[in-house]
Design an enzyme around this catalytic site. Structure first.
Site, PDB file in Angstrom:
ATOM      1  N   GLY A 182      38.061  38.387  42.620  1.00 14.49           N
ATOM      2  CA  GLY A 182      39.499  38.252  42.828  1.00 14.49           C
ATOM      3  C   GLY A 182      40.054  37.154  41.943  1.00 14.49           C
ATOM      4  O   GLY A 182      39.319  36.241  41.534  1.00 14.49           O
ATOM      5  N   GLN A 212      45.787  30.558  39.616  1.00 14.94           N
ATOM      6  CA  GLN A 212      44.514  30.165  38.995  1.00 14.94           C
ATOM      7  C   GLN A 212      44.547  30.231  37.466  1.00 14.94           C
ATOM      8  O   GLN A 212      43.663  29.693  36.801  1.00 14.94           O
ATOM      9  CB  GLN A 212      43.373  31.060  39.498  1.00 14.94           C
ATOM     10  CG  GLN A 212      43.058  30.857  40.965  1.00 14.94           C
ATOM     11  CD  GLN A 212      41.875  31.707  41.366  1.00 14.94           C
ATOM     12  OE1 GLN A 212      42.035  32.871  41.719  1.00 14.94           O
ATOM     13  NE2 GLN A 212      40.684  31.135  41.300  1.00 14.94           N
ATOM     14  N   LEU A 266      36.552  30.834  41.543  1.00 17.82           N
ATOM     15  CA  LEU A 266      36.487  30.552  40.109  1.00 17.82           C
ATOM     16  C   LEU A 266      37.123  29.192  39.788  1.00 17.82           C
ATOM     17  O   LEU A 266      36.789  28.572  38.788  1.00 17.82           O
ATOM     18  CB  LEU A 266      37.179  31.657  39.306  1.00 17.82           C
ATOM     19  CG  LEU A 266      36.547  33.051  39.384  1.00 17.82           C
ATOM     20  CD1 LEU A 266      37.386  34.052  38.611  1.00 17.82           C
ATOM     21  CD2 LEU A 266      35.110  33.050  38.890  1.00 17.82           C
TER      22      LEU A 266
HETATM   23 NI    NI Z   1      39.667  31.430  44.700  1.00 14.29          NI
END
Ligand code: NI
Length: 164
Positions: free
Chosen positions: A43, A48, A88
């Site tokens: 995901g 991000q 991540l």
């Molecule tokens: Ni995450």
């Protein structure tokens, strides 16, 4: 397009709604899938990659690529479950997080059409994790505070080594 990590302020901001699902948003979604796959993630949320907008993509164990624009989790089950999560944006940290087992989410798809999805298992897990990113919440906020401090310390140590 690069995945930003713990310490970057954009990860901690409540993201703004996507005003319109345009071709630009669609190509952004395509790029996000590529970045996610390259990073071996399941995901990826827009904050991000430094974009504070309410959008995330995912690919759960059914192998289907799904995009969620302006999502809202409208129902959560009283039953919860524990699952080891990673992110991540918080590399090399994995911790068990307790979340509702089943959820119902409403969002727009990449054509700008609304859809409702009932999810459980890994899919429900990823949706909730990515949804948190849109509110500036990271999975380490949902674990034992002592474990969170340890995870942050471990990460910051690694980051400062990289800088040195
Ligand atoms: Ni995450």
């Amino acid at each position: 397009m690069e995945v930003i990590t713990l310490g970057n302020e954009t990860l901690r901001i409540k993201a703004a709604p996507v005003p319109e699902v345009t071709d630009e948003i669609r190509s952004l979604i395509r790029e996000m899938f590529i970045v996610m796959e390259k990073a071996d993630g399941v995901g990826l949320a827009a904050p991000q990659i430094g974009l504070s907008i309410r959008l995330f993509v995912l690919k759960a164990d059914d192998g289907i690529e799904r995009a969620f624009i302006n999502p809202q989790i409208i129902q959560t089950s009283p039953e919860t479950c524990s699952y080891e999560e990673g992110c991540l944006s918080v590399p090399k940290v994995w911790e068990k997080v307790i979340r509702p087992e089943k959820i119902t989410v409403q969002a727009l798809n990449e054509r700008g059409r609304p859809f409702t999805l009932e999810a459980d298992g890994l899919l429900a897990r990823i949706i909730q994790h990515e949804y948190d990113h849109l509110d500036g919440i990271l999975f380490i906020d949902r674990i034992d505070p002592a474990k969170k401090a340890k995870a942050e310390e471990k990460f910051l140590k690694k980051a400062s080594k990289k800088d040195a």
